[in-house]
Design a protein around this motif. Structure first.
Motif, mmCIF file in Angstrom:
data_model
loop_
_atom_site.group_PDB
_atom_site.id
_atom_site.type_symbol
_atom_site.label_atom_id
_atom_site.label_comp_id
_atom_site.label_asym_id
_atom_site.label_seq_id
_atom_site.Cartn_x
_atom_site.Cartn_y
_atom_site.Cartn_z
ATOM 1 N N GLN A 181 0.855 -1.178 0.000
ATOM 2 C CA GLN A 181 0.000 0.000 0.000
ATOM 3 C C GLN A 181 0.890 1.225 0.000
ATOM 4 O OE1 GLN A 181 -2.035 -0.787 3.727
ATOM 5 N NE2 GLN A 181 -0.928 0.883 4.704
ATOM 6 N N PRO A 182 0.342 2.386 -0.362
ATOM 7 C CA PRO A 182 1.181 3.590 -0.365
ATOM 8 C C PRO A 182 1.484 4.067 1.049
ATOM 9 C CG PRO A 182 -1.046 4.077 -1.136
ATOM 10 C CD PRO A 182 -0.979 2.612 -0.903
ATOM 11 N N ALA B 24 -5.730 9.748 -0.975
ATOM 12 C CA ALA B 24 -5.924 9.761 0.480
ATOM 13 C C ALA B 24 -4.592 9.730 1.223
ATOM 14 C CB ALA B 24 -6.792 8.582 0.894
ATOM 15 N N TRP B 25 -3.572 9.188 0.619
ATOM 16 C CA TRP B 25 -2.266 9.049 1.267
ATOM 17 C C TRP B 25 -1.371 10.272 1.103
ATOM 18 C CZ3 TRP B 25 1.380 9.543 -2.482
ATOM 19 C CH2 TRP B 25 0.988 9.226 -3.791
ATOM 20 N N LEU B 26 -1.780 11.255 0.291
ATOM 21 C CA LEU B 26 -0.952 12.414 -0.041
ATOM 22 C C LEU B 26 -1.583 13.702 0.488
ATOM 23 C CD1 LEU B 26 1.485 13.617 -1.566
ATOM 24 C CD2 LEU B 26 0.035 13.676 -3.609
ATOM 25 N N VAL B 27 -0.820 14.457 1.296
ATOM 26 C CA VAL B 27 -1.303 15.724 1.843
ATOM 27 C C VAL B 27 -0.217 16.793 1.730
ATOM 28 C CG1 VAL B 27 -2.929 14.648 3.457
ATOM 29 C CG2 VAL B 27 -0.602 15.162 4.205
ATOM 30 N N VAL B 28 -0.655 18.030 1.733
ATOM 31 C CA VAL B 28 0.274 19.161 1.753
ATOM 32 C C VAL B 28 0.776 19.337 3.178
ATOM 33 C CG1 VAL B 28 0.461 21.665 1.467
ATOM 34 C CG2 VAL B 28 -0.842 20.320 -0.182
ATOM 35 N N ASP B 29 2.057 19.569 3.329
ATOM 36 C CA ASP B 29 2.655 19.842 4.634
ATOM 37 C C ASP B 29 2.517 21.342 4.902
ATOM 38 O OD1 ASP B 29 4.195 20.199 6.877
ATOM 39 O OD2 ASP B 29 5.966 19.179 6.092
ATOM 40 N N PHE B 30 1.380 21.733 5.500
ATOM 41 C CA PHE B 30 1.093 23.145 5.712
ATOM 42 C C PHE B 30 2.017 23.776 6.750
ATOM 43 C CE2 PHE B 30 -2.979 21.905 3.775
ATOM 44 C CZ PHE B 30 -3.013 22.856 2.757
#
Length: 157
Positions: free
Chosen positions: A11-12, A105-111
């Protein structure tokens, strides 16, 4: 095993990313990773490893734009694997990490680390303008003496 050589249960890895003028930073959030393999190509990033509980993680990311593989690096720590990839065109901001506009779902911006680097340029312009204003104020001469104010006029306020 699947046809591509990956195990069927891979899985990622949870992934964070942020953009800077010359680099794109990517962090794969895997604690106590093992067998880490990172391949950075001009338009693609491939990451694989095993987690502490031997879960196989695999990410194959078609990048938004071109990077310079020979001037890109990665570093493994106990908590994550961090990459920085030099952008070929550092004049353009990346609105996303991936070529496709799909949400993963596994990828987000590092705010916490994200900065609109166009704002950095504007902040420098504003700072220079403010500095010049202060300089101009300083050169206006001595402050007024205010001798015309007497104690009675202050009491009426």
């Amino acid at each position: 095993m699947s046809v591509s050589g990956e195990t069927d249960y891979s899985q990622p890895a949870k992934t964070q990313w942020y953009d800077r003028k010359n680099y794109v930073f990517v962090e794969f959030c895997v604690e106590d990773s093992k067998d880490v393999d990172v391949t950075i190509e001009k338009f693609r990033l491939v990451f694989s490893c095993k987690s502490a509980d031997n879960l196989e993680l695999y990410n194959n990311i078609e990048l938004y734009s071109k990077v310079e593989p020979n001037d890109s690096r990665h570093k493994r720590s106990d908590r994550s694997i961090t990459l920085f990839m030099r952008k070929v065109d550092g004049k353009k901001a990346w609105p996303r990490l991936t070529k496709e506009k799909t949400k993963n779902a596994w990828l987000v911006v590092d705010f916490d680390n994200w900065r609109d680097w166009h704002d950095d340029d504007q902040q420098m312009i504003d700072l220079e303008h403010y500095s010049n204003m202060l300089k101009d104020l300083k050169d206006t001469g001595p402050p007024p003496t205010m001798d015309d104010l007497d104690d009675e006029s202050l009491d009426s306020i």
